[in-house]
Design a protein around this motif. Sequence first.
Motif, PDB file in Angstrom:
ATOM      1  N   CYS A  82       5.994  -4.073   4.268  1.00  9.47           N
ATOM      2  CA  CYS A  82       5.389  -2.787   4.605  1.00  9.47           C
ATOM      3  C   CYS A  82       6.028  -2.277   5.902  1.00  9.47           C
ATOM      4  CB  CYS A  82       3.880  -2.921   4.757  1.00  9.47           C
ATOM      5  SG  CYS A  82       3.344  -3.700   6.309  1.00  9.47           S
ATOM      6  N   LYS A  83       5.705  -1.063   6.277  1.00  7.12           N
ATOM      7  CA  LYS A  83       6.340  -0.459   7.464  1.00  7.12           C
ATOM      8  C   LYS A  83       6.018  -1.252   8.732  1.00  7.12           C
ATOM      9  CE  LYS A  83       6.365   4.177   5.462  1.00  7.12           C
ATOM     10  NZ  LYS A  83       5.814   5.560   5.544  1.00  7.12           N
ATOM     11  N   LEU A  84       4.757  -1.687   8.860  1.00  2.00           N
ATOM     12  CA  LEU A  84       4.378  -2.450  10.059  1.00  2.00           C
ATOM     13  C   LEU A  84       5.107  -3.783  10.118  1.00  2.00           C
ATOM     14  CD1 LEU A  84       0.505  -1.901  10.284  1.00  2.00           C
ATOM     15  CD2 LEU A  84       2.275  -0.921  11.753  1.00  2.00           C
ATOM     16  N   CYS A  85       5.112  -4.505   8.995  1.00  3.93           N
ATOM     17  CA  CYS A  85       5.750  -5.816   8.969  1.00  3.93           C
ATOM     18  C   CYS A  85       7.268  -5.706   9.102  1.00  3.93           C
ATOM     19  CB  CYS A  85       5.387  -6.555   7.683  1.00  3.93           C
ATOM     20  SG  CYS A  85       3.658  -7.092   7.603  1.00  3.93           S
ATOM     21  N   ALA A  86       7.853  -4.676   8.491  1.00  5.99           N
ATOM     22  CA  ALA A  86       9.299  -4.496   8.595  1.00  5.99           C
ATOM     23  C   ALA A  86       9.710  -4.298  10.043  1.00  5.99           C
ATOM     24  CB  ALA A  86       9.730  -3.305   7.750  1.00  5.99           C
ATOM     25  N   ARG A 115       0.807  -1.219   0.000  1.00  9.11           N
ATOM     26  CA  ARG A 115       0.000   0.000   0.000  1.00  9.11           C
ATOM     27  C   ARG A 115       0.845   1.278   0.000  1.00  9.11           C
ATOM     28  NH1 ARG A 115       0.229  -2.526   4.682  1.00  9.11           N
ATOM     29  NH2 ARG A 115       0.703  -1.391   6.636  1.00  9.11           N
ATOM     30  N   ASP A 116       2.054   1.212   0.529  1.00 11.23           N
ATOM     31  CA  ASP A 116       2.912   2.397   0.594  1.00 11.23           C
ATOM     32  C   ASP A 116       4.043   2.364  -0.425  1.00 11.23           C
ATOM     33  OD1 ASP A 116       1.476   3.431   2.796  1.00 11.23           O
ATOM     34  OD2 ASP A 116       2.588   2.122   4.158  1.00 11.23           O
ATOM     35  N   GLY A 117       4.062   1.353  -1.304  1.00  8.69           N
ATOM     36  CA  GLY A 117       5.147   1.251  -2.275  1.00  8.69           C
ATOM     37  C   GLY A 117       5.330  -0.182  -2.714  1.00  8.69           C
ATOM     38  N   ASP A 118       6.561  -0.567  -2.984  1.00  7.66           N
ATOM     39  CA  ASP A 118       6.856  -1.909  -3.479  1.00  7.66           C
ATOM     40  C   ASP A 118       6.996  -2.910  -2.335  1.00  7.66           C
ATOM     41  OD1 ASP A 118       6.891  -1.145  -6.147  1.00  7.66           O
ATOM     42  OD2 ASP A 118       8.974  -0.489  -6.009  1.00  7.66           O
ATOM     43  N   GLY A 119       6.870  -4.192  -2.690  1.00  4.44           N
ATOM     44  CA  GLY A 119       7.153  -5.266  -1.759  1.00  4.44           C
ATOM     45  C   GLY A 119       8.602  -5.699  -1.917  1.00  4.44           C
ATOM     46  N   ARG A 120       8.797  -7.001  -2.071  1.00  4.08           N
ATOM     47  CA  ARG A 120      10.157  -7.516  -2.253  1.00  4.08           C
ATOM     48  C   ARG A 120      10.766  -6.993  -3.550  1.00  4.08           C
ATOM     49  NH1 ARG A 120      12.845 -11.951  -0.002  1.00  4.08           N
ATOM     50  NH2 ARG A 120      10.943 -12.539   1.086  1.00  4.08           N
ATOM     51  N   TRP A 121       9.929  -6.827  -4.574  1.00  2.67           N
ATOM     52  CA  TRP A 121      10.387  -6.227  -5.825  1.00  2.67           C
ATOM     53  C   TRP A 121       9.228  -5.415  -6.401  1.00  2.67           C
ATOM     54  CZ3 TRP A 121      10.204 -11.743  -5.576  1.00  2.67           C
ATOM     55  CH2 TRP A 121       9.082 -12.309  -6.177  1.00  2.67           C
ATOM     56  N   THR A 122       9.515  -4.667  -7.438  1.00  6.03           N
ATOM     57  CA  THR A 122       8.510  -3.811  -8.052  1.00  6.03           C
ATOM     58  C   THR A 122       7.534  -4.638  -8.870  1.00  6.03           C
ATOM     59  OG1 THR A 122      10.096  -1.994  -8.183  1.00  6.03           O
ATOM     60  CG2 THR A 122       8.148  -1.844  -9.584  1.00  6.03           C
ATOM     61  N   GLN A 123       6.229  -4.363  -8.724  1.00  3.42           N
ATOM     62  CA  GLN A 123       5.210  -5.001  -9.538  1.00  3.42           C
ATOM     63  C   GLN A 123       4.150  -3.964  -9.884  1.00  3.42           C
ATOM     64  OE1 GLN A 123       5.773  -6.040  -6.375  1.00  3.42           O
ATOM     65  NE2 GLN A 123       3.943  -5.436  -5.257  1.00  3.42           N
ATOM     66  N   ASN A 124       3.326  -4.275 -10.863  1.00  2.00           N
ATOM     67  CA  ASN A 124       2.356  -3.303 -11.361  1.00  2.00           C
ATOM     68  C   ASN A 124       1.210  -3.061 -10.401  1.00  2.00           C
ATOM     69  OD1 ASN A 124       3.781  -2.958 -13.769  1.00  2.00           O
ATOM     70  ND2 ASN A 124       2.745  -4.701 -14.737  1.00  2.00           N
TER      71      ASN A 124
END
Length: 281
Positions: free
Chosen positions: A81-85, A26-35
Motif C-alpha cells: 500500500c502507499k503507506l507501506c511502500a 484498500r487502494d488496489g492490488d498487493g503483490r499481485w492481483t486477487q479478487n
Amino acid sequence: IPSVETLGHCEHFFWDGKLRHLSEERDGDGRWTQNQPTTFCPSLPESKAFLERYLAEVAAMFPKSRCIAVGLDEAWHMGFCKLCAERRKTEGFGGIFAKHVAFVDDVLNKAGKTMQMSDDFYEFFPERLAEVPKTATFSHWMYDKQVSRWGHRGHFAQRIRKDLLRDYAKLGLKAFSACSLYYDYDNVRALTEYSAAAGCEGMVLSQWEMTDRGHGQFVPVVAGIGSYWRDPDRYLSTDFAREGLAKVFPKLTPDQLDAIAPTLHYHLDLPQGSVGQTLNR
C-alpha cells in the motif's frame, strides 16, 4: 490454543467489505492481483487498533489458554500500500514485518498470553531473527515428504537447505515443528526425525480446515500418529493408519480394516463419490 490470523490469510475479515479500509489492498492490488483483500495493513493505526481489540477479545474467550497462535505466515501482500511502500524505502520488507511481529507479541503479553507464530517469512529476512521477541514460540511448519536430519530446503524461492531448528536454538528462540496430513504421511516421520535430532520443543499435527474436506476421515489417522509419537520405532513395522482406525472404530473386522486403511493414506487423491467421501460423511 486458539489459532487466528493477524497479517496475511485474513480474507475472512474483509469478505463483507466493512473492514476493507484496514487492508493492504484498500487502494488496489498487493503483490499481485486477487479478487479480494487478504492482508491487514501493518502501517495503519486503525488496523492496529482493530487487532488490539480483536486479540484482547480472543484472549478473554480463552482464559485457560496460555498461548494464542497468530499466523503471520505467507503474508505476500504486505508492504504494497502507499503507506507501506514509503516505509519500505528505509525499513525494507523485513523491517515492516519485524515491527508488526513485535506489535502483536506486545498486545498478547499485555493480555497475559504468549505468542505462537509461523516462522516461514523469516526465510526472506534472516537478519531479523535476532529481533524476534524471546517470549514468542515459532511454529516451524514443513510439509515436504523428504526432510533431512541436517535441515530442509525451506518453503519458498530457491529452497536452499538450511538447518533452521538448530539456528533458532543458537539464537535462544523456542520452536516446535508442524507436519501436515494434507501431503504424505512420510512427512510426519521425516520431520519428526529431524526435529528430534535438532532438539526441537515438540511436534504438532496440522490438518487445515477446507470447505470441501470433512474432518471425519482424519480422526483415525490422528490417533495413529499419536501412537507413533509415543513409540516412533514402531513406525517401521506398523501401519499406523490401520492402527488408528481400529482404535476409533473397534468393531471393524480385520477385512474391513484392510479395505479402509489404504484410503486413509491417499485421502487427497480420492475422487468424488469414493470411499474417502463416504468416510467424510
